[in-house]
Scaffold this motif. Structure first.
Motif, PDB file in Angstrom:
ATOM      1  N   UNK A  70       0.856  -1.197   0.000  1.00  0.00           N
ATOM      2  CA  UNK A  70       0.000   0.000   0.000  1.00  0.00           C
ATOM      3  C   UNK A  70       0.887   1.240   0.000  1.00  0.00           C
ATOM      4  N   UNK A  71       1.072   1.797  -1.178  1.00  0.00           N
ATOM      5  CA  UNK A  71       1.974   2.936  -1.363  1.00  0.00           C
ATOM      6  C   UNK A  71       1.237   4.252  -1.566  1.00  0.00           C
ATOM      7  N   UNK A  72      -0.050   4.196  -1.901  1.00  0.00           N
ATOM      8  CA  UNK A  72      -0.780   5.400  -2.301  1.00  0.00           C
ATOM      9  C   UNK A  72      -1.560   6.001  -1.134  1.00  0.00           C
ATOM     10  N   UNK A  73      -1.314   7.287  -0.885  1.00  0.00           N
ATOM     11  CA  UNK A  73      -2.129   8.056   0.057  1.00  0.00           C
ATOM     12  C   UNK A  73      -3.284   8.689  -0.706  1.00  0.00           C
ATOM     13  N   UNK A  74      -4.102   9.483  -0.011  1.00  0.00           N
ATOM     14  CA  UNK A  74      -5.232  10.139  -0.682  1.00  0.00           C
ATOM     15  C   UNK A  74      -4.747  11.056  -1.808  1.00  0.00           C
ATOM     16  N   UNK A  75      -3.763  11.914  -1.522  1.00  0.00           N
ATOM     17  CA  UNK A  75      -3.295  12.865  -2.529  1.00  0.00           C
ATOM     18  C   UNK A  75      -2.644  12.141  -3.705  1.00  0.00           C
ATOM     19  N   UNK A  76      -1.843  11.106  -3.401  1.00  0.00           N
ATOM     20  CA  UNK A  76      -1.200  10.346  -4.477  1.00  0.00           C
ATOM     21  C   UNK A  76      -2.246   9.671  -5.357  1.00  0.00           C
ATOM     22  N   UNK A 132      -7.051  -0.344  -5.403  1.00  0.00           N
ATOM     23  CA  UNK A 132      -7.476  -0.309  -4.007  1.00  0.00           C
ATOM     24  C   UNK A 132      -6.542  -1.071  -3.082  1.00  0.00           C
ATOM     25  N   UNK A 133      -6.001  -2.178  -3.550  1.00  0.00           N
ATOM     26  CA  UNK A 133      -5.143  -2.999  -2.692  1.00  0.00           C
ATOM     27  C   UNK A 133      -3.749  -2.402  -2.511  1.00  0.00           C
ATOM     28  N   UNK A 134      -3.504  -1.259  -3.148  1.00  0.00           N
ATOM     29  CA  UNK A 134      -2.238  -0.544  -2.978  1.00  0.00           C
ATOM     30  C   UNK A 134      -2.471   0.843  -2.383  1.00  0.00           C
ATOM     31  N   UNK A 135      -3.658   1.056  -1.824  1.00  0.00           N
ATOM     32  CA  UNK A 135      -4.028   2.361  -1.277  1.00  0.00           C
ATOM     33  C   UNK A 135      -4.276   2.246   0.221  1.00  0.00           C
ATOM     34  N   UNK A 136      -3.711   3.151   0.965  1.00  0.00           N
ATOM     35  CA  UNK A 136      -3.909   3.163   2.421  1.00  0.00           C
ATOM     36  C   UNK A 136      -5.312   3.658   2.752  1.00  0.00           C
TER      37      UNK A 136
END
Length: 553
Positions: free
Chosen positions: A56-62, A280-284
């Protein structure tokens, strides 16, 4: 809620095809200690029967930057300029865009509800399995998987193709004697695909950080493109001309029908927000972040797109002259509009280069999205050679084989462009029809379930042992009558889009200008049904349960 849950995981590191992964079997579980944020993400995924194998590398802004990169709405508006003006005229284009903006927002808001309910890379095919009647959910889920994969495969190829032709047309604008050839376009197309696969394979940790830069370029580039064009334009159309002049260039029986045919260009400009779902599976915090990113992207891009559209309508008083320009004959008259407005080749080149840069970044994002769908469907045994498709690189946690497959197919399809651009465009025509079919069908199933009251609230699960793929609302949910009304409107709008995306631009088109989306979509469905009946029904049992869902204590 996360604090009241105990995390359970499958003992050992079994693959997607292991015996413990079969549907209907209860895996052996052991407790696992994870930080609270990671635990909540793992809990949400485990309720769908899935192990967390992607980082999970992606934040909301990313993720917002990622989704804006895929939509590139204001950058697409100049590309679809001719389509909207041919069927609809300036007034029809403006009104139909506003309608498409509202319709797309409804579609993706409901999509956000499903993403919050089940935040998985599988997206539509996984949701179909959860929402469809038990008697047919496996079959419809399988067909849905193929529709989504083929739709995103077409978008990967389309974005690279558009980027290549934009670059060649910009060269033509600066060198009027130069006439690009199809083989040059194909070589550039392959070069862009090579760039996309390199970034996806070897810059996976950098990609989320790169999205911050892309988001800034997307927003600041909008002002850098529009302000000089509007301020420096020597001629401008009047408000009467922009808001009252309609055009029926396709010779349709009524003006209203012509406007609806031209609507598809605006739909294309606002399409693709489900890219966030497949990441989704790479998003916090995916069950929160994904739906809000989907809605925020639809609103932000829709507003920027509207600004670009109105600006271009006002600075183009002589549409015929623009269409007859060298760039107009190559399919990109907006370049002549920009050049006429700023009166400088250097200035116009810089402004157009912003649009091209965003399209190049879009190719990278399209490839990332499409590969995650292939990975997810392979993980659930929905594809030939699914064992390979589901593999993830042990160091980077990237589905590299899925990336290879999407890139390889896109490059192979690009060969067709050397011989026939018309044949190449026929293959790409499935982009809107297949994805909107997937949106509409899943949202129709959701509407059926929510009217029946089959989807529970989280509070109702307090003393219940979770099973895989339970229908429980996520944190993003529009309750009551308002949710039903929005869902119903989204289904009606999606149905209308599906109908009109099969229309050609003119009443009596020749083979080169025929809309082949209906034929290609039907071919994909026929192939999926045939493969399912011959082989896949023996191995595809719906989303594979890899991990025991969480039990609420």
């Amino acid at each position: 809620m996360g604090a009241s849950m105990e995390l359970h995981a499958v003992k050992g590191r079994s693959s997607a095809g292991s015996k413990n992964s079969e549907v209907g079997k209860t895996p052996h579980v052991i407790e696992s200690e994870l930080p609270s944020a990671d635990q909540r993400d793992a809990q949400a995924l485990a309720r769908l029967g899935k192990k967390p194998v992607l980082k999970r590398r992606f934040s909301f802004i990313a993720m917002l930057g990622f989704t804006c990169t895929v939509l590139v709405t204001w950058e697409v508006i100049p590309i679809i300029y001719v389509t909207g003006l041919t069927n609809g005229g300036t007034a029809g284009f403006a009104y139909s865009y506003l309608f498409a903006l509202v319709g797309s927002l409804s579609i993706f808001t409901v999509l956000g509800e499903m993403a919050s309910l089940a935040p998985t890379s599988g997206g539509q095919y996984h949701w179909t399995y959860m929402l469809a009647p038990a008697s047919c959910r496996k079959f419809f889920s399988y067909i849905m998987g193929w529709l989504v994969i083929c739709g995103w495969q077409a978008l990967v190829a389309s974005s690279a193709y558009l980027s290549a032709n934009l670059i060649l047309t910009l060269v033509t604008m600066n060198n009027p004697g130069y006439l690009p050839t199809q083989w040059q376009g194909t070589l550039l197309y392959w070069a862009l695909m090579a760039l996309a696969i390199i970034v996806n394979l070897y810059s996976s940790t950098v990609l989320p950080k790169l999205e911050f830069f892309i988001l800034a370029l997307h927003i600041l580039g909008f002002f850098a493109f529009l302000i000089p064009m509007v301020y420096m334009s020597p001629q401008k159309a009047t408000s009467t001309e922009v808001w009252t002049q309609f055009n029926n260039g396709g010779d349709w029986p009524t003006m209203a029908l012509s406007v609806f045919v031209g609507l598809i260009g605006s739909v294309f400009a606002n399409n693709g927000t489900d890219c966030a779902v497949h990441m989704a599976e790479e998003t916090k915090g995916a069950n929160y972040v994904i739906p809000w990113c989907v809605v925020a992207t639809s609103v932000l891009n829709g507003i920027l797109g509207l600004g670009t559209l109105l600006s271009m309508l006002y600075v183009t008083p002589n549409i015929e002259a623009v269409l007859d320009s060298p760039t107009g004959k190559l399919g990109f008259p907006f370049m002549q509009v920009v050049l006429d407005s700023v009166g400088s080749y250097a200035g116009a080149t810089v402004m157009i280069s912003i649009v091209i840069a965003m399209f190049v970044f879009a190719v990278i994002a399209f490839l990332a999205t499409a590969s995650r769908i292939v990975f997810a469907f392979g993980r659930d045994k929905g594809l030939p050679f699914w064992q390979t498709m589901a593999k993830v690189h042990p160091k980077t946690a990237i589905p590299n084989y899925a990336i290879y497959i999407i890139t390889g197919v896109a490059c192979f399809v690009g060969i067709i462009n050397i011989g026939s651009a018309a044949a190449f465009n026929i293959i790409l025509s499935i982009g809107i029809s297949s994805l909107y079919s997937s949106y509409t069908i899943t949202e129709l199933l959701l509407l059926w379930r929510r009217i029946r009251g089959d989807i529970r609230k989280p509070s109702e699960m307090a003393s219940y042992t979770w099973q895989a793929n339970e229908l429980v609302w996520g944190p993003f949910h529009i309750p009551g009558v308002l949710g039903i009304a929005l869902n119903a409107f989204a289904v009606c709008y999606g149905t209308m889009v599906i109908i009109f995306c099969f229309f050609p631009t003119t009443v009596n088109p020749d083979a080169a200008h025929m809309n082949w989306a209906c034929l290609i979509t039907a071919a994909v469905i026929f192939f999926a049904i045939a493969y399912y009946l011959i082989y896949a029904k023996k191995v595809y049992q719906g989303p594979v349960v890899e991990i025991a869902p969480y039990q609420i204590s």
